[in-house]
Scaffold this motif. Sequence first.
Motif, PDB file in Angstrom:
ATOM      1  N   TYR A   6       0.810  -1.224   0.000  1.00  0.00           N
ATOM      2  CA  TYR A   6       0.000   0.000   0.000  1.00  0.00           C
ATOM      3  C   TYR A   6       0.840   1.269   0.000  1.00  0.00           C
ATOM      4  O   TYR A   6       0.602   2.174  -0.785  1.00  0.00           O
ATOM      5  N   CYS A   7       1.820   1.356   0.886  1.00  0.00           N
ATOM      6  CA  CYS A   7       2.561   2.614   1.042  1.00  0.00           C
ATOM      7  C   CYS A   7       4.004   2.538   0.585  1.00  0.00           C
ATOM      8  O   CYS A   7       4.656   3.564   0.432  1.00  0.00           O
ATOM      9  N   GLY A   8       4.535   1.347   0.379  1.00  0.00           N
ATOM     10  CA  GLY A   8       5.904   1.197  -0.076  1.00  0.00           C
ATOM     11  C   GLY A   8       6.950   1.218   1.020  1.00  0.00           C
ATOM     12  O   GLY A   8       8.137   1.074   0.751  1.00  0.00           O
ATOM     13  N   GLU A   9       6.520   1.390   2.273  1.00  0.00           N
ATOM     14  CA  GLU A   9       7.477   1.367   3.373  1.00  0.00           C
ATOM     15  C   GLU A   9       7.789  -0.069   3.761  1.00  0.00           C
ATOM     16  O   GLU A   9       7.132  -1.007   3.327  1.00  0.00           O
ATOM     17  N   CYS A  18       2.597  -3.165   6.013  1.00  0.00           N
ATOM     18  CA  CYS A  18       3.229  -2.597   7.211  1.00  0.00           C
ATOM     19  C   CYS A  18       2.195  -2.436   8.333  1.00  0.00           C
ATOM     20  O   CYS A  18       0.985  -2.541   8.106  1.00  0.00           O
ATOM     21  N   GLY A  19       2.665  -2.165   9.523  1.00  0.00           N
ATOM     22  CA  GLY A  19       1.799  -2.030  10.691  1.00  0.00           C
ATOM     23  C   GLY A  19       0.761  -0.931  10.556  1.00  0.00           C
ATOM     24  O   GLY A  19      -0.411  -1.111  10.909  1.00  0.00           O
ATOM     25  N   ASP A  20       1.170   0.238  10.035  1.00  0.00           N
ATOM     26  CA  ASP A  20       0.224   1.347   9.867  1.00  0.00           C
ATOM     27  C   ASP A  20      -0.888   0.988   8.886  1.00  0.00           C
ATOM     28  O   ASP A  20      -2.066   1.252   9.131  1.00  0.00           O
ATOM     29  N   CYS A  21      -0.530   0.379   7.775  1.00  0.00           N
ATOM     30  CA  CYS A  21      -1.539   0.022   6.769  1.00  0.00           C
ATOM     31  C   CYS A  21      -2.448  -1.096   7.270  1.00  0.00           C
ATOM     32  O   CYS A  21      -3.628  -1.139   6.922  1.00  0.00           O
ATOM     33  N   ILE A  54      -2.112   8.207   5.126  1.00  0.00           N
ATOM     34  CA  ILE A  54      -3.508   7.822   4.862  1.00  0.00           C
ATOM     35  C   ILE A  54      -3.842   8.086   3.406  1.00  0.00           C
ATOM     36  O   ILE A  54      -4.465   7.256   2.738  1.00  0.00           O
ATOM     37  N   ILE A  55      -3.397   9.214   2.883  1.00  0.00           N
ATOM     38  CA  ILE A  55      -3.665   9.553   1.477  1.00  0.00           C
ATOM     39  C   ILE A  55      -3.000   8.546   0.549  1.00  0.00           C
ATOM     40  O   ILE A  55      -3.621   8.064  -0.407  1.00  0.00           O
ATOM     41  N   VAL A  56      -1.752   8.197   0.839  1.00  0.00           N
ATOM     42  CA  VAL A  56      -1.043   7.198   0.032  1.00  0.00           C
ATOM     43  C   VAL A  56      -1.787   5.865   0.096  1.00  0.00           C
ATOM     44  O   VAL A  56      -1.992   5.203  -0.932  1.00  0.00           O
ATOM     45  N   ALA A  60      -3.576   3.898  -3.133  1.00  0.00           N
ATOM     46  CA  ALA A  60      -2.827   2.731  -3.612  1.00  0.00           C
ATOM     47  C   ALA A  60      -3.779   1.715  -4.254  1.00  0.00           C
ATOM     48  O   ALA A  60      -4.913   1.550  -3.812  1.00  0.00           O
ATOM     49  N   ASP A  61      -3.294   1.064  -5.281  1.00  0.00           N
ATOM     50  CA  ASP A  61      -4.082   0.052  -5.990  1.00  0.00           C
ATOM     51  C   ASP A  61      -3.197  -1.177  -6.203  1.00  0.00           C
ATOM     52  O   ASP A  61      -2.771  -1.469  -7.327  1.00  0.00           O
ATOM     53  N   PRO A  62      -2.905  -1.902  -5.119  1.00  0.00           N
ATOM     54  CA  PRO A  62      -1.924  -2.989  -5.211  1.00  0.00           C
ATOM     55  C   PRO A  62      -2.312  -4.142  -6.132  1.00  0.00           C
ATOM     56  O   PRO A  62      -1.445  -4.798  -6.697  1.00  0.00           O
ATOM     57  N   ASP A  63      -3.601  -4.389  -6.310  1.00  0.00           N
ATOM     58  CA  ASP A  63      -3.991  -5.527  -7.150  1.00  0.00           C
ATOM     59  C   ASP A  63      -4.642  -5.107  -8.468  1.00  0.00           C
ATOM     60  O   ASP A  63      -5.105  -5.943  -9.228  1.00  0.00           O
ATOM     61  N   GLY A  64      -4.687  -3.806  -8.741  1.00  0.00           N
ATOM     62  CA  GLY A  64      -5.229  -3.324 -10.014  1.00  0.00           C
ATOM     63  C   GLY A  64      -6.731  -3.303 -10.115  1.00  0.00           C
ATOM     64  O   GLY A  64      -7.288  -3.025 -11.168  1.00  0.00           O
ATOM     65  N   SER A  65      -7.436  -3.551  -9.015  1.00  0.00           N
ATOM     66  CA  SER A  65      -8.902  -3.586  -9.054  1.00  0.00           C
ATOM     67  C   SER A  65      -9.533  -2.301  -8.546  1.00  0.00           C
ATOM     68  O   SER A  65     -10.737  -2.237  -8.360  1.00  0.00           O
ATOM     69  N   GLY A  66      -8.735  -1.290  -8.334  1.00  0.00           N
ATOM     70  CA  GLY A  66      -9.241  -0.029  -7.810  1.00  0.00           C
ATOM     71  C   GLY A  66      -8.732   0.187  -6.399  1.00  0.00           C
ATOM     72  O   GLY A  66      -8.596  -0.752  -5.620  1.00  0.00           O
ATOM     73  N   SER A  67      -8.445   1.425  -6.082  1.00  0.00           N
ATOM     74  CA  SER A  67      -7.922   1.761  -4.761  1.00  0.00           C
ATOM     75  C   SER A  67      -8.996   1.617  -3.686  1.00  0.00           C
ATOM     76  O   SER A  67     -10.176   1.451  -4.000  1.00  0.00           O
ATOM     77  N   ILE A  68      -8.574   1.707  -2.439  1.00  0.00           N
ATOM     78  CA  ILE A  68      -9.542   1.694  -1.329  1.00  0.00           C
ATOM     79  C   ILE A  68     -10.537   2.833  -1.536  1.00  0.00           C
ATOM     80  O   ILE A  68     -11.742   2.660  -1.362  1.00  0.00           O
TER      81      ILE A  68
END
Length: 107
Positions: A6-9, A18-21, A54-56, A60-68
């Motif tokens: 989601y965030c790349g961290e 990650c924990g935040d996501c 939160i914005i990132v 984010a669209d990790p699976d290509g089906s649309g972001s949250i």
Amino acid sequence: MRKCIYCGERSGLLGRICGDCKKLLARVQELRGKVSYGQFLDGLEETGVAKEKIIVFLTADPDGSGSIQDQVTAEMTTELMNIMGMSGRQSAKEVKRIRDIVGKESE
């Protein structure tokens, strides 16, 4: 170290998120379909995760089906259509497609 989808961290050796996501995902599941969009965003902010992250996460669209954000928008649009007596269902992919078209036209 792996990176969060989601965030790349950093997400740890075996983790994909990650924990935040993870906190944000849990909150999304808790709030989805129960509150207005403003209350939804406030609920995410209550997790203590930085606004920028939160914005990132939302975009984010990790699976290509649309972001949250696209998924929540699609669910709210479908619910509104049902309340108005209109048949049909909005998908996250369709929201993403519309957002991309509008983005290109505004350039």
